[in-house]
Scaffold this active site. Structure first.
Site, PDB file in Angstrom:
ATOM      1  N   GLU A   1     -35.980  26.094 -18.643  1.00  0.00           N
ATOM      2  CA  GLU A   1     -35.850  26.744 -19.943  1.00  0.00           C
ATOM      3  C   GLU A   1     -34.704  26.068 -20.683  1.00  0.00           C
ATOM      4  O   GLU A   1     -33.795  25.529 -20.066  1.00  0.00           O
ATOM      5  CB  GLU A   1     -35.537  28.236 -19.794  1.00  0.00           C
ATOM      6  CG  GLU A   1     -36.611  29.040 -19.103  1.00  0.00           C
ATOM      7  CD  GLU A   1     -37.855  29.221 -19.937  1.00  0.00           C
ATOM      8  OE1 GLU A   1     -37.794  29.079 -21.174  1.00  0.00           O
ATOM      9  OE2 GLU A   1     -38.914  29.500 -19.348  1.00  0.00           O
TER      10      GLU A   1
ATOM     11  N   ASP B   1     -57.032  35.451 -20.890  1.00  0.00           N
ATOM     12  CA  ASP B   1     -55.723  36.070 -21.106  1.00  0.00           C
ATOM     13  C   ASP B   1     -54.920  35.296 -22.147  1.00  0.00           C
ATOM     14  O   ASP B   1     -54.263  35.886 -23.008  1.00  0.00           O
ATOM     15  CB  ASP B   1     -54.952  36.163 -19.788  1.00  0.00           C
ATOM     16  CG  ASP B   1     -53.700  37.016 -19.912  1.00  0.00           C
ATOM     17  OD1 ASP B   1     -53.786  38.135 -20.470  1.00  0.00           O
ATOM     18  OD2 ASP B   1     -52.637  36.577 -19.443  1.00  0.00           O
TER      19      ASP B   1
END
Length: 109
Positions: A21, A46
Site C-alpha cells: 500500500e 462481485d
C-alpha cells in the site's frame, strides 16, 4: 483476480496476503485480508457489483472510454498506488482494442 479487500461487511471466505500500500506517499509492505471466491464467475460478479453499485465508482460506470474509466477507478480510491491508472492503461495498451459490437458486461446479480 481483483484484490478486493474483505471489510467488516464481507461475510464470505477470506485470506491474509502480503500486499503493498502507499501510505503518506511511500510504498509499504503489509498483510491485509482479502475476499476469496468459489469461482472466477463469483469473482467477476462481485467486482461488477462493487464498481456498479458503489457511488464512489460512479465515474467508472459513466466513463466514455476505458482510459477515463481507469482514472475514475483511481479517483474513487480503488488502489493506493498513485500510478494505478497509468499502469492499468499500460496493460490495456498491450492487449489492444476490443472487437467491436460485442457485449462485455458482467452479470451483476
Amino acid at each position: 483476480l481483483f484484490g478486493i479487500k474483505a471489510g467488516s461487511h464481507w461475510k464470505g471466505a477470506t485470506t491474509d496476503i502480503v500486499t503493498h500500500e502507499y501510505v503518506n506517499g511511500r510504498r509499504t509492505q503489509m498483510v491485509d485480508t482479502f475476499r476469496v471466491y468459489d469461482s472466477f464467475e463469483h469473482a467477476f460478479t462481485d467486482y461488477a457489483n462493487l464498481i456498479g453499485n458503489n457511488p464512489r465508482y460512479k465515474g467508472v460506470v459513466e466513463a466514455p472510454n476505458a482510459i477515463q474509466a481507469a482514472h475514475a477507478l483511481q479517483r474513487g480510491g480503488y488502489a493506493t498506488d498513485p500510478r494505478y491508472a497509468e499502469k492499468l492503461v499500460a496493460v490495456m495498451n498491450t492487449l489492444g482494442p476490443l472487437p467491436a459490437a460485442q457485449d462485455f458486461l458482467a452479470d451483476a446479480r
